[in-house]
Scaffold this motif. Structure first.
Motif, short mmCIF file in Angstrom:
data_model
loop_
_atom_site.label_atom_id
_atom_site.label_comp_id
_atom_site.label_asym_id
_atom_site.label_seq_id
_atom_site.Cartn_x
_atom_site.Cartn_y
_atom_site.Cartn_z
N TYR A 115 42.26 55.05 -53.56
CA TYR A 115 42.61 53.84 -52.82
C TYR A 115 42.78 52.65 -53.76
O TYR A 115 43.63 51.79 -53.53
N ALA A 116 41.97 52.59 -54.79
CA ALA A 116 42.08 51.49 -55.74
C ALA A 116 43.42 51.51 -56.46
O ALA A 116 43.99 50.46 -56.74
N GLU A 117 43.92 52.68 -56.75
CA GLU A 117 45.22 52.78 -57.41
C GLU A 117 46.33 52.25 -56.51
O GLU A 117 47.23 51.54 -56.96
N THR A 118 46.26 52.56 -55.24
CA THR A 118 47.26 52.06 -54.29
C THR A 118 47.18 50.54 -54.18
O THR A 118 48.21 49.86 -54.19
N LEU A 144 49.96 47.56 -55.10
CA LEU A 144 50.38 46.62 -54.05
C LEU A 144 50.09 45.17 -54.40
O LEU A 144 50.64 44.27 -53.78
N HIS A 145 49.24 44.92 -55.36
CA HIS A 145 48.81 43.56 -55.66
C HIS A 145 49.96 42.62 -55.98
O HIS A 145 50.01 41.51 -55.43
N PRO A 146 50.92 42.97 -56.84
CA PRO A 146 52.03 42.04 -57.09
C PRO A 146 52.85 41.74 -55.84
O PRO A 146 53.31 40.62 -55.65
N PHE A 147 53.00 42.73 -54.97
CA PHE A 147 53.74 42.52 -53.73
C PHE A 147 53.00 41.58 -52.78
O PHE A 147 53.59 40.70 -52.15
N LEU A 148 51.68 41.74 -52.69
CA LEU A 148 50.89 40.92 -51.77
C LEU A 148 50.71 39.49 -52.25
O LEU A 148 50.38 38.61 -51.44
N GLU A 149 50.93 39.22 -53.51
CA GLU A 149 50.81 37.85 -54.02
C GLU A 149 51.84 36.92 -53.38
O GLU A 149 51.60 35.74 -53.25
N TYR A 150 52.98 37.46 -52.97
CA TYR A 150 53.99 36.64 -52.31
C TYR A 150 53.51 36.13 -50.96
O TYR A 150 53.92 35.06 -50.51
#
Length: 73
Positions: free
Chosen positions: A2-5, A9-15
């Motif tokens: 789950y941490a890898e997912t 996703l972190h760069p996408f969620l920053e928006y």
């Protein structure tokens, strides 16, 4: 796993971080008793209704407990 997912996703969620700032600012301006009223309303209105499925009531309680636990950190 789950941490890898979440890491990918972190760069996408920053928006979407900018979208939440007005909402968090609004929550910060509310009086402190509003969150307590929300808790009691959810508890009395959702958890104590035996007509609703146990699955739904259980997850509402778990969500409220997690919210309380995260407020202390």
């Amino acid at each position: 796993m789950y941490a890898e997912t979440a890491y990918h996703l972190h760069p996408f969620l920053e928006y979407f971080e900018q979208i939440t700032y007005p909402f968090l600012g609004f929550i910060g301006t509310l009086p402190s008793w509003i969150l307590m009223a929300y808790f009691f309303t959810a508890y009395l209105g959702v958890v104590r209704k035996k007509e609703w499925p146990h699955f739904f009531r259980f997850h509402v309680v778990m969500g409220m407990l997690l919210e309380i636990a995260l407020q202390n950190f």
